[in-house]
Write a protein that holds these residues in place. Structure first.
Motif: not given
Length: 106
Positions: A12-41
Protein backbone atom coordinates in the motif's frame (compact mmCIF):
# COMPACT_ATOMS: atom_id res chain seq x y z
CA UNK A 1 3.16 -8.02 13.30
CA UNK A 2 2.56 -11.00 11.03
CA UNK A 3 4.07 -11.40 7.56
CA UNK A 4 0.79 -10.76 5.70
CA UNK A 5 0.31 -7.44 7.53
CA UNK A 6 3.90 -6.37 6.85
CA UNK A 7 3.56 -7.19 3.17
CA UNK A 8 0.16 -5.48 2.83
CA UNK A 9 1.52 -2.29 4.43
CA UNK A 10 4.56 -2.34 2.15
CA UNK A 11 2.40 -2.80 -0.95
CA UNK A 12 0.00 0.00 0.00
CA UNK A 13 2.84 2.40 0.74
CA UNK A 14 4.17 1.80 -2.79
CA UNK A 15 0.97 2.78 -4.61
CA UNK A 16 2.01 5.90 -6.51
CA UNK A 17 -0.01 9.09 -6.68
CA UNK A 18 -2.52 8.89 -9.51
CA UNK A 19 -3.00 5.12 -9.17
CA UNK A 20 -5.24 2.81 -7.12
CA UNK A 21 -5.33 -0.82 -6.02
CA UNK A 22 -8.18 -2.97 -4.74
CA UNK A 23 -8.34 -4.59 -1.32
CA UNK A 24 -8.32 -8.03 -2.94
CA UNK A 25 -5.42 -7.20 -5.23
CA UNK A 26 -3.35 -6.13 -2.22
CA UNK A 27 -4.36 -9.22 -0.27
CA UNK A 28 -3.38 -11.54 -3.11
CA UNK A 29 0.01 -9.86 -3.58
CA UNK A 30 0.60 -10.04 0.18
CA UNK A 31 0.00 -13.79 0.14
CA UNK A 32 -3.67 -14.24 1.04
CA UNK A 33 -5.97 -14.11 -2.01
CA UNK A 34 -9.05 -14.22 0.24
CA UNK A 35 -7.75 -11.62 2.68
CA UNK A 36 -9.46 -8.47 1.37
CA UNK A 37 -11.29 -7.91 4.66
CA UNK A 38 -8.02 -8.14 6.53
CA UNK A 39 -6.64 -5.37 4.29
CA UNK A 40 -9.65 -3.26 5.31
CA UNK A 41 -8.80 -3.88 8.99
CA UNK A 42 -5.15 -2.98 8.43
CA UNK A 43 -6.16 0.29 6.76
CA UNK A 44 -8.62 1.09 9.52
CA UNK A 45 -6.21 0.45 12.37
CA UNK A 46 -2.78 1.30 10.93
CA UNK A 47 -3.12 3.99 8.23
CA UNK A 48 -1.96 6.85 10.42
CA UNK A 49 0.76 4.97 12.24
CA UNK A 50 2.39 3.74 9.02
CA UNK A 51 1.45 6.70 6.80
CA UNK A 52 -0.46 4.50 4.35
CA UNK A 53 -2.11 6.31 1.41
CA UNK A 54 -5.50 4.81 2.33
CA UNK A 55 -7.37 6.86 -0.25
CA UNK A 56 -5.68 4.90 -3.07
CA UNK A 57 -7.35 1.64 -2.01
CA UNK A 58 -10.80 0.86 -3.44
CA UNK A 59 -13.04 -2.15 -3.89
CA UNK A 60 -12.83 -4.70 -6.71
CA UNK A 61 -15.57 -2.95 -8.69
CA UNK A 62 -13.52 0.24 -8.77
CA UNK A 63 -15.77 1.92 -6.23
CA UNK A 64 -15.05 3.97 -3.18
CA UNK A 65 -16.11 1.70 -0.35
CA UNK A 66 -17.23 4.28 2.20
CA UNK A 67 -20.95 4.77 2.79
CA UNK A 68 -20.38 7.61 5.26
CA UNK A 69 -20.72 10.84 3.27
CA UNK A 70 -17.83 12.62 5.00
CA UNK A 71 -15.37 9.77 4.45
CA UNK A 72 -16.56 9.27 0.87
CA UNK A 73 -16.10 12.95 0.11
CA UNK A 74 -12.63 12.96 1.68
CA UNK A 75 -11.46 9.97 -0.36
CA UNK A 76 -12.97 11.32 -3.58
CA UNK A 77 -11.33 14.70 -3.01
CA UNK A 78 -7.91 13.15 -2.38
CA UNK A 79 -8.16 11.00 -5.50
CA UNK A 80 -9.24 13.94 -7.65
CA UNK A 81 -6.29 16.00 -6.37
CA UNK A 82 -4.10 13.24 -7.83
CA UNK A 83 -5.94 13.60 -11.16
CA UNK A 84 -7.91 10.38 -10.77
CA UNK A 85 -11.35 10.76 -12.34
CA UNK A 86 -14.17 9.62 -10.05
CA UNK A 87 -17.55 9.35 -11.78
CA UNK A 88 -21.00 10.29 -10.45
CA UNK A 89 -21.37 6.75 -9.00
CA UNK A 90 -18.06 7.10 -7.12
CA UNK A 91 -16.30 4.69 -9.45
CA UNK A 92 -12.78 4.78 -10.80
CA UNK A 93 -11.78 3.34 -14.19
CA UNK A 94 -9.54 0.45 -13.16
CA UNK A 95 -8.26 -0.05 -16.72
CA UNK A 96 -6.83 3.44 -16.58
CA UNK A 97 -5.84 3.91 -12.93
CA UNK A 98 -5.08 0.46 -11.47
CA UNK A 99 -1.52 0.09 -10.22
CA UNK A 100 0.00 -3.22 -11.27
CA UNK A 101 3.30 -3.67 -9.42
CA UNK A 102 5.63 -6.33 -10.65
CA UNK A 103 5.96 -9.42 -8.51
CA UNK A 104 7.05 -8.29 -5.09
CA UNK A 105 7.69 -11.51 -3.21
CA UNK A 106 9.03 -14.06 -5.67
Amino acid sequence: MNLFTERAIMIMKQIPAGKVMSYGQIAALAGSPRGARQVVRILHSMSRKYDIPWHRVINAKGEIGFKDEQQLTEQKSRLEKEHIMVDENNRIDLKKYRYMPEELFS
